[in-house]
Design an enzyme around this catalytic site. Structure first.
Site, mmCIF file in Angstrom:
data_model
loop_
_atom_site.group_PDB
_atom_site.id
_atom_site.type_symbol
_atom_site.label_atom_id
_atom_site.label_comp_id
_atom_site.label_asym_id
_atom_site.label_seq_id
_atom_site.Cartn_x
_atom_site.Cartn_y
_atom_site.Cartn_z
ATOM 1 N N GLY A 135 0.749 -1.216 -0.125
ATOM 2 C CA GLY A 135 -0.109 0.080 0.175
ATOM 3 C C GLY A 135 0.784 1.170 0.224
ATOM 4 O O GLY A 135 0.417 2.301 -0.599
ATOM 5 N N ASP A 136 1.812 1.200 0.768
ATOM 6 C CA ASP A 136 2.852 2.371 0.855
ATOM 7 C C ASP A 136 3.423 2.597 -0.555
ATOM 8 O O ASP A 136 3.147 4.085 -1.063
ATOM 9 C CB ASP A 136 3.983 2.247 1.805
ATOM 10 C CG ASP A 136 4.922 3.342 1.542
ATOM 11 O OD1 ASP A 136 4.595 4.369 1.813
ATOM 12 O OD2 ASP A 136 6.159 2.924 1.220
ATOM 13 N N ALA A 137 3.825 1.600 -1.283
ATOM 14 C CA ALA A 137 4.294 1.925 -2.897
ATOM 15 C C ALA A 137 3.037 2.317 -3.774
ATOM 16 O O ALA A 137 3.237 3.446 -4.565
ATOM 17 C CB ALA A 137 4.927 0.508 -3.309
#
Length: 137
Positions: A25-27
């Site tokens: 999700g961060d990416a």
């Protein structure tokens, strides 16, 4: 939004460690923010990096999350809470413990939605709101 790879089943996504969902999700969120900033402004890369950092920070994600929490389905809220409550090996240097936990939940939710092919839901929750567009992108 970029679509890479085939979606996984909801069951498979739910079996993943919530910190792994947050990793994805961060990416995904970072890419979405960068894409929108690059296409919507004529700013130079230094300014784009600064704006991106503000938005993808634990503090920035925590603020955005507060606006969308009431919109989450029961399933989405469960994924968010699993991510928020997950044991993390590191801590943020620039955010409170609560902000860091909420941002991990935020990222886990983005990762879950992305991996299950719910790209339009990511758009709906985090990028289509007029207030979100002005303040966050």
């Amino acid at each position: 939004m970029v679509h890479i790879g085939e979606p996984v089943s909801e069951e498979r996504a739910l079996q993943l460690n919530p910190v792994v969902l947050a990793f994805v999700g961060d990416a995904v969120y970072t890419l979405c923010v960068r894409e929108r900033l690059a296409l919507s402004t004529g700013r130079k890369t230094g300014e784009l990096n600064r704006l991106t950092s503000e938005r993808v920070s634990a503090h920035g994600q925590s603020e955005l999350l507060e606006r969308v929490l009431p919109l989450l389905t029961e399933q989405e809220d469960g994924v968010y809470r699993r991510g928020r409550n997950a044991k993390k090996l590191s801590r943020s240097k620039h955010a409170t413990s609560a902000e860091y936990s909420r941002s991990t939940g935020f990222e886990a939710l983005i990762g879950y939605l992305y991996l299950t092919g719910r790209h339009s839901r990511i758009e709906e929750l985090f990028f289509n709101d007029a207030e979100t567009k002005e303040e966050h992108i």
